[in-house]
Design a protein around this motif. Structure first.
Motif, short mmCIF file in Angstrom:
data_model
loop_
_atom_site.label_atom_id
_atom_site.label_comp_id
_atom_site.label_asym_id
_atom_site.label_seq_id
_atom_site.Cartn_x
_atom_site.Cartn_y
_atom_site.Cartn_z
N VAL A 148 50.72 -20.95 -45.46
CA VAL A 148 49.58 -21.11 -46.36
C VAL A 148 49.88 -20.37 -47.67
O VAL A 148 50.34 -19.22 -47.64
N THR A 149 49.63 -21.05 -48.78
CA THR A 149 49.68 -20.39 -50.09
C THR A 149 48.24 -20.16 -50.52
O THR A 149 47.54 -21.11 -50.90
N GLY A 197 39.85 -22.55 -44.14
CA GLY A 197 40.33 -22.74 -42.78
C GLY A 197 39.17 -22.94 -41.83
O GLY A 197 38.08 -22.42 -42.05
N HIS A 198 39.40 -23.74 -40.79
CA HIS A 198 38.38 -24.09 -39.81
C HIS A 198 37.14 -24.64 -40.52
O HIS A 198 37.25 -25.65 -41.22
N SER A 199 35.97 -24.00 -40.38
CA SER A 199 34.77 -24.50 -41.05
C SER A 199 34.40 -23.68 -42.29
O SER A 199 33.31 -23.84 -42.83
N GLU A 213 46.68 -18.35 -41.90
CA GLU A 213 45.95 -17.29 -42.60
C GLU A 213 44.87 -17.91 -43.49
O GLU A 213 44.96 -19.08 -43.88
N PRO A 214 43.82 -17.16 -43.83
CA PRO A 214 42.77 -17.71 -44.68
C PRO A 214 43.34 -18.24 -46.00
O PRO A 214 44.26 -17.66 -46.57
N TRP A 227 39.39 -28.00 -37.97
CA TRP A 227 40.65 -28.35 -37.31
C TRP A 227 41.76 -27.45 -37.91
O TRP A 227 41.59 -26.82 -38.94
N GLY A 228 42.89 -27.37 -37.21
CA GLY A 228 44.09 -26.80 -37.78
C GLY A 228 44.13 -25.30 -37.97
O GLY A 228 45.06 -24.80 -38.61
N THR A 229 43.16 -24.55 -37.44
CA THR A 229 43.14 -23.10 -37.64
C THR A 229 43.11 -22.36 -36.31
O THR A 229 43.95 -21.50 -36.05
N PHE A 230 42.12 -22.68 -35.48
CA PHE A 230 42.00 -22.11 -34.14
C PHE A 230 42.21 -23.21 -33.11
O PHE A 230 41.58 -24.26 -33.21
#
Length: 390
Positions: free
Chosen positions: A89-90, A109-111, A144-145, A320-323
């Motif tokens: 992640v940038t 990220g996520h929601s 990462e966030p 999606w795609g984070t947790f």
């Protein structure tokens, strides 16, 4: 080596049973853990004790099947496709403010999404913690966030859809409150949970409104979900989506976390005015191989119908795609969404990388979107490429 392998398995089994027995201990202490977050009169979705979906609840998540799922995942015998250990992640560095009709959106990220428009900075379901679960346990983020917390501009408005750990992160809410004192809007009972962190929140029932500033208000809207922090306090607080009504350029819609239900909640959201940007969940929908939705989570198949009903000009797929919360592969949600968009002929609903800030044009009425029944959509998606998606 064989001895080391046996020891590792023994340790893993012991840890698993420790988690299970600890969870069971929590489950048999309902009088201690079954907090009552809200007291009020019965309604179409509250029986005086617990909230419920007025369009019917089509699945029951209990401590028993929850523990069974945890056990399968921990033992690695559920045949889930592998996720990457880390996603590069940038992080973005968004501006301090965006004035007038201009709108920027950054997926954290996520929601969690930062939306900047009309001079206010809005955060949805902010989670900056490493894991999504009680006491630091639970799914660990693989990305990462998309904005470092120290690079966040001053936040004016926070929307919290419900109290699940991947949406209500008390540590993050406390950091935001201590730094910015934002207005936190949520639905009934969640203000009590957030208050446990010493953070005030404003709670409304479905249909309730909260004024932000002249020309801007938040409407708390229905969703189709459930809530719990400790299994035994199930449905003591309400879940919701939100419409942020803006003075010009079109509204913002945030679905929170939701199953399809009767989809009337999407119709209601559209009734509050043109939707410029919709944040719609597309992940954590598959808990067995090939599943296209669960009772409390929509996947891309239902998300495109939500998009159509909203009449939104643009939509970003989130959740999606984070947790890692479910069965599907890391990149199945965006791939399936793209396939569903092709089948429906829709435009303007897609995904974006974590940490990329995008400009959202002012609302322009989208082209007419013909209705495609779910049966016909699934028939269109019955292809080798879609079947290969795990």
């Amino acid at each position: 080596m064989a001895f080391v392998g046996r020891v590792s398995r023994w340790i893993g089994t012991a840890l698993l049973w420790t988690v299970i027995l600890s969870s069971l201990t929590l489950a048999i202490l309902p009088h201690f853990l079954d907090a009552r977050y809200y007291r009020g009169s019965a309604s179409s979705h509250f029986d005086g004790e617990h909230f419920f979906n007025p369009d019917g609840s089509d699945e029951v998540f209990t401590p028993a099947n929850g523990f069974a799922t945890i056990a399968r995942y921990a033992l690695g015998n559920d045949d889930r496709p592998a996720w990457p250990a880390r996603i590069a992640v940038t992080p973005a560095r968004p501006p301090a403010r965006v004035e007038g009709d201009r709108m920027l959106a950054t997926w954290v990220g996520h929601s969690s999404v930062l939306v900047q428009t009309a001079g206010i900075n809005i955060l949805t379901d902010p989670v900056w913690s490493k894991s999504a679960g009680p006491l630091g346990f639970g799914p660990t983020r693989v990305a990462e966030p998309g904005i470092r917390f120290e690079d966040l501009p001053k936040i004016d408005l926070v929307l919290v859809s419900h109290d699940h750990y991947d949406h209500m992160d008390l540590t993050t809410l406390k950091r935001l409150w201590d730094r910015d004192k934002p207005l936190i809007v949520t639905s009934l009972g969640n203000d009590s949970v957030i208050g446990q962190a010493g953070v005030p929140a404003t709670a409304r029932d479905w249909g309730g409104r909260v004024a932000v500033r002249p020309g801007i208000d938040v409407v708390v809207n229905r969703g189709h979900h459930w809530d719990s922090r400790w299994f035994t306090d199930r449905n003591r607080a309400l879940w919701s989506s939100f419409v942020v009504r803006l003075p010009s350029g079109g509204n913002l819609f945030f679905a929170g976390d939701t199953g399809a239900g009767d989809l009337g909640w999407a119709d209601k959201a559209a009734s509050y005015g043109p939707i410029r940007l919709a944040l719609i969940p597309i992940g954590a929908f598959r808990f067995t191989a090939g599943q296209m939705a669960s009772g409390s989570h929509i996947g891309p198949v239902d998300a495109v119908e939500v998009y159509r009903r909203l009449g939104a000009a643009r939509a970003i797929g989130v959740h999606w795609g984070t947790f890692r919360l479910s069965y599907e592969a890391w990149d199945t949600p965006p791939k399936l969404l793209a396939a569903a968009e092709r089948c429906t002929g829709q435009r303007g609903f897609g995904t974006q990388p974590i940490g990329r800030t995008v400009e959202v044009p002012a609302y322009v009425a989208p082209p007419s979107r013909p209705t495609l029944s779910r049966v016909d959509l699934l028939r269109c998606l019955d292809t080798p490429a879609v079947k290969a998606l795990r």
